[in-house]
Write a protein that holds these residues in place. Structure first.
Motif, PDB file in Angstrom:
ATOM      1  N   GLU A  31      -7.188   2.576 -10.733  1.00  0.00           N
ATOM      2  CA  GLU A  31      -8.501   2.739 -11.359  1.00  0.00           C
ATOM      3  C   GLU A  31      -8.405   3.581 -12.631  1.00  0.00           C
ATOM      4  O   GLU A  31      -9.117   3.330 -13.612  1.00  0.00           O
ATOM      5  N   GLN A  68     -10.323   0.440  -0.809  1.00  0.00           N
ATOM      6  CA  GLN A  68     -10.715   0.828  -2.167  1.00  0.00           C
ATOM      7  C   GLN A  68      -9.561   0.672  -3.160  1.00  0.00           C
ATOM      8  O   GLN A  68      -9.780   0.612  -4.368  1.00  0.00           O
ATOM      9  N   GLY A  69      -8.338   0.615  -2.635  1.00  0.00           N
ATOM     10  CA  GLY A  69      -7.186   0.430  -3.510  1.00  0.00           C
ATOM     11  C   GLY A  69      -6.855  -1.025  -3.782  1.00  0.00           C
ATOM     12  O   GLY A  69      -5.922  -1.320  -4.532  1.00  0.00           O
ATOM     13  N   ASP A 101      -3.565   5.635  -1.633  1.00  0.00           N
ATOM     14  CA  ASP A 101      -4.893   5.217  -1.176  1.00  0.00           C
ATOM     15  C   ASP A 101      -4.770   3.950  -0.338  1.00  0.00           C
ATOM     16  O   ASP A 101      -4.905   2.834  -0.829  1.00  0.00           O
ATOM     17  N   THR A 156      -6.645   2.705   1.759  1.00  0.00           N
ATOM     18  CA  THR A 156      -7.900   2.052   2.121  1.00  0.00           C
ATOM     19  C   THR A 156      -8.111   0.794   1.285  1.00  0.00           C
ATOM     20  O   THR A 156      -7.371   0.504   0.334  1.00  0.00           O
ATOM     21  N   LYS A 199     -14.231   5.680  -8.309  1.00  0.00           N
ATOM     22  CA  LYS A 199     -14.670   5.517  -6.924  1.00  0.00           C
ATOM     23  C   LYS A 199     -13.525   5.698  -5.935  1.00  0.00           C
ATOM     24  O   LYS A 199     -13.733   6.077  -4.794  1.00  0.00           O
ATOM     25  N   SER A 200     -12.293   5.385  -6.366  1.00  0.00           N
ATOM     26  CA  SER A 200     -11.143   5.437  -5.463  1.00  0.00           C
ATOM     27  C   SER A 200     -10.280   6.657  -5.763  1.00  0.00           C
ATOM     28  O   SER A 200     -10.568   7.425  -6.687  1.00  0.00           O
ATOM     29  N   LYS A 201      -9.197   6.809  -5.003  1.00  0.00           N
ATOM     30  CA  LYS A 201      -8.250   7.902  -5.207  1.00  0.00           C
ATOM     31  C   LYS A 201      -6.911   7.395  -5.742  1.00  0.00           C
ATOM     32  O   LYS A 201      -5.917   8.129  -5.737  1.00  0.00           O
ATOM     33  N   CYS A 202      -6.863   6.145  -6.170  1.00  0.00           N
ATOM     34  CA  CYS A 202      -5.571   5.580  -6.588  1.00  0.00           C
ATOM     35  C   CYS A 202      -5.447   5.532  -8.103  1.00  0.00           C
ATOM     36  O   CYS A 202      -6.427   5.627  -8.841  1.00  0.00           O
ATOM     37  N   LYS A 206       0.831  -1.205   0.000  1.00  0.00           N
ATOM     38  CA  LYS A 206       0.000   0.000   0.000  1.00  0.00           C
ATOM     39  C   LYS A 206       0.870   1.262   0.000  1.00  0.00           C
ATOM     40  O   LYS A 206       1.613   1.507   0.942  1.00  0.00           O
TER      41      LYS A 206
END
Length: 626
Positions: free
Chosen positions: A102, A58-59, A54, A56, A96-99, A51
């Motif tokens: 996606e 979601q990543g 992101d 979370t 949907k995510s910040k990474c 990690k």
């Protein structure tokens, strides 16, 4: 960021999810934070996550398109993902995510892999499966910062971030490639070939499309092919101050991009210009920086002193990592295991020692200074080849006067080489006073034949519009970009990822690659000063004396060669290369007389014992003392 692996059964047989999990177990060090696999009909893929962006859930991967028809497993960072995200949103992309993963998926789906991958500015390796077309796409970044391999065997195609993971599949055989090993011994390194039979490295700047059992290789970036010689010519007409301002803008932007992280990051700061400059620029954006340097015991000319001067001047903390013979022998077999190949760089062991220390201190990202020498003209042999061609051009001006004596010259082999212009064009880096060159007959037999052909082609392309001396300088730097740097950054990634540390290389940002390779030689070699433009920029950030000191690099003290070669007696190398019993004593004595040969053959022996005899690193360390 991650490790990826998977396979396809081309006979249509249902994929076994347990097998991909076995493959991923061998990549756990690349991603201890999360593991996941995906199985559909005859294909199975998975990843291990480290990690970085992101943090979370979601990543977590796989990332799947909204229609469920596109599946992505991805390793790396695309630094311009925010800009790409805005463009894709205008084309209907939803996020949907910040990474960045996606964004990569959306680009592959909306634009198609061939178009999308050319927009990615970063380091990456990915596996993208298109369920509609039943196509698997494997892709790798422009310079090969992130590794990716594949193999075809028994109706199966398997792929993975590291070679060892391929052998987690029970149908994939583990066999040495003796042709590759022979090339390694003769040329000292592997030229984008692996030492395992039928295992291929996906080349940098390349996509591989797999449909049924048909493989298509699409090269989207090739420095030798894509370099624009007209831009180099035009660059020679541009004011030096303008080039300097452009460089400083680019450097600042590239370093800032590489600082994107939700996990703690540190710096490999050797005290050389490149890594010190990266650290100094980063300090403008992050005030609390931790730097590291290897302190090799017994080496009179190591980097610690310079690193201390640089870090004190910049105002950052520096941690020295002491490395003695015990550390060296403890890590050496482990380095071989994680590298998947015998070693060319002796400093790989020191690099792993630093990564081990970085991991203990809680960091997950390590910024390094690789790439500047190749892009901005930092190696002494560039100066040498430039001077050599200046002298050759002077000699060639007198060629017409010596034609009557050509028969005599042909009898004097070395003198013939000085005046045979066609031969020089075929060997642009040839030094008649050195034995370190490839004869024509070697093209058909060893990997270096590829190198020789590549050198000839790029030199010819450049010399159509540039002087021979400038062409040789740039051609040599491109060759180093392909081979020397290619070997270095692949090692970099694996040594750091052995301890779950992500390598980042700001000088290999797409923008700096494009700028650096199109600079005129006068911006790289000016009045006897190599890397002249970059050093002018560094003058504003670093001490003058540090910038203009002789280049050191990672050195290995003589004491580090105090290891036993008994492993070679009755070992893999003896077996593979059929050493005769009555000649073995003399062979071993000859090896002992050459430290670099000794290191490389012992590296190959350790590699053989680890991957084919299943010997453990700890046991091999003990044997190195015997």
């Amino acid at each position: 960021m991650c490790g990826i692996a998977g396979f396809i059964n081309h006979n249509g047989k249902e994929a076994d999810g347990a097998i991909v999990k076995q493959m991923l177990q061998r990549l756990y060090h690349r991603g201890p934070d999360h593991q996941q696999s995906w199985v559909f009909q005859n294909i199975a893929m998975g990843y291990t996550r480290l990690k970085i962006l992101d943090l979370t859930e979601q990543g977590n991967q796989p990332f799947v398109t909204e229609d469920g028809k596109g599946i992505l497993f991805y390793n790396g960072e695309v630094y311009n993902f925010r800009e790409l995200r805005k463009e894709l949103e205008h084309k209907g992309g939803q996020f949907k995510s910040k990474c960045d993963t996606e964004v990569v998926l959306s680009a592959l789906k909306i634009l198609g892999p061939v178009t999308a991958v050319q927009l990615f500015n970063g380091m990456f390796a990915f596996a993208y499966y298109d369920l509609n077309r039943k196509e698997l796409w494997l892709g790798r970044d422009r310079t090969g910062i992130k590794p990716l391999y594949y193999t075809k065997s028994n109706g199966i195609t398997a792929f993975a971030s590291e070679i060892k993971a391929l052998f987690g599949h029970p149908a994939i055989p583990t066999r040495p490639d003796l042709h590759a090993l022979t090339s390694f011994i003769l040329e000292k390194r592997l030229n984008r070939i692996t030492p395992f039979d039928d295992v291929q490295e996906i080349k940098p700047g390349t996509l591989v499309r797999i449909r049924n059992e048909h493989f298509e290789e699409i090269v989207y970036f090739d420095l030798s092919r894509d370099i624009d010689v007209n831009r180099i010519v035009e660059g020679g007409l541009i004011n030096g101050d303008f080039l300097l301002n452009n460089l400083e803008e680019l450097l600042s932007g590239c370093v800032e991009s590489h600082l994107q992280s939700d996990a703690p990051l540190a710096f490999m700061t050797s005290g050389g210009v490149d890594s010190s400059l990266i650290t100094a620029i980063a300090k403008d954006y992050r005030p609390n920086i931790q730097a590291y340097v290897a302190d090799v015991k017994g080496e009179e000319e190591n980097e610690v002193g310079r690193a201390k001067i640089a870090c004190e001047h910049i105002g950052v903390n520096l941690k020295t990592v002491p490395i003695d013979l015990d550390d060296y022998l403890r890590l050496w077999p482990k380095v071989i295991y994680h590298n998947d190949e015998p070693l060319y760089f002796r400093q790989s062991i020191m690099h792993m020692a630093v990564a081990e220390a970085v991991k203990k201190d809680g960091y997950k990202v390590l910024l390094c200074g690789e790439g500047a020498d190749e892009l901005f003209g930092g190696y002494f042999w560039y100066e040498k080849v430039h001077r050599t061609w200046l002298m050759r051009d002077k000699r060639l001006a007198y060629l017409k006067y010596i034609k009557p004596y050509h028969g005599i010259l042909k009898k004097l082999t070395y003198l013939e080489s000085l005046f045979n212009f066609d031969a020089l064009l075929n060997n642009p880096f040839f030094d008649p006073f050195s034995k370190d060159f490839l004869e024509n007959r070697n093209i058909a037999a060893i990997g270096g034949g590829i190198t020789k052909i590549r050198q000839k082609v790029i030199f010819k392309k450049l010399s159509e519009k540039l002087s021979n001396a400038d062409s040789a300088f740039i051609a040599r730097s491109i060759e180093d970009f392909e081979l020397h740097l290619g070997t270095s950054i692949k090692m970099n990634d694996k040594m750091n990822m052995a301890f779950s540390i992500e390598s980042r290389v700001p000088f290999l940002d797409n923008r700096l690659i494009d700028f650096g390779i199109h600079l005129p030689v006068k911006a790289k070699y000016d009045n006897g000063v190599l890397k002249s433009l970059l050093k002018k920029s560094a003058e504003k950030k670093l001490p003058h004396t540090l910038i203009h000191q002789k280049k050191i690099g990672f050195h290995v003290s003589k004491g580090m060669y105090n290891f036993s070669t008994n492993l070679l007696n009755g070992g893999c190398m003896e077996h593979w290369f059929k050493w005769r019993v009555n000649e073995k004593k003399n062979i071993l004595a000859q090896i002992e007389s050459d430290n670099f040969l000794k290191f490389q053959l012992m590296s190959a022996e350790l590699w053989g014992r680890i991957f084919f005899n299943n010997e453990q690193s700890e046991n091999l360390t003990e044997k190195l003392y015997m």
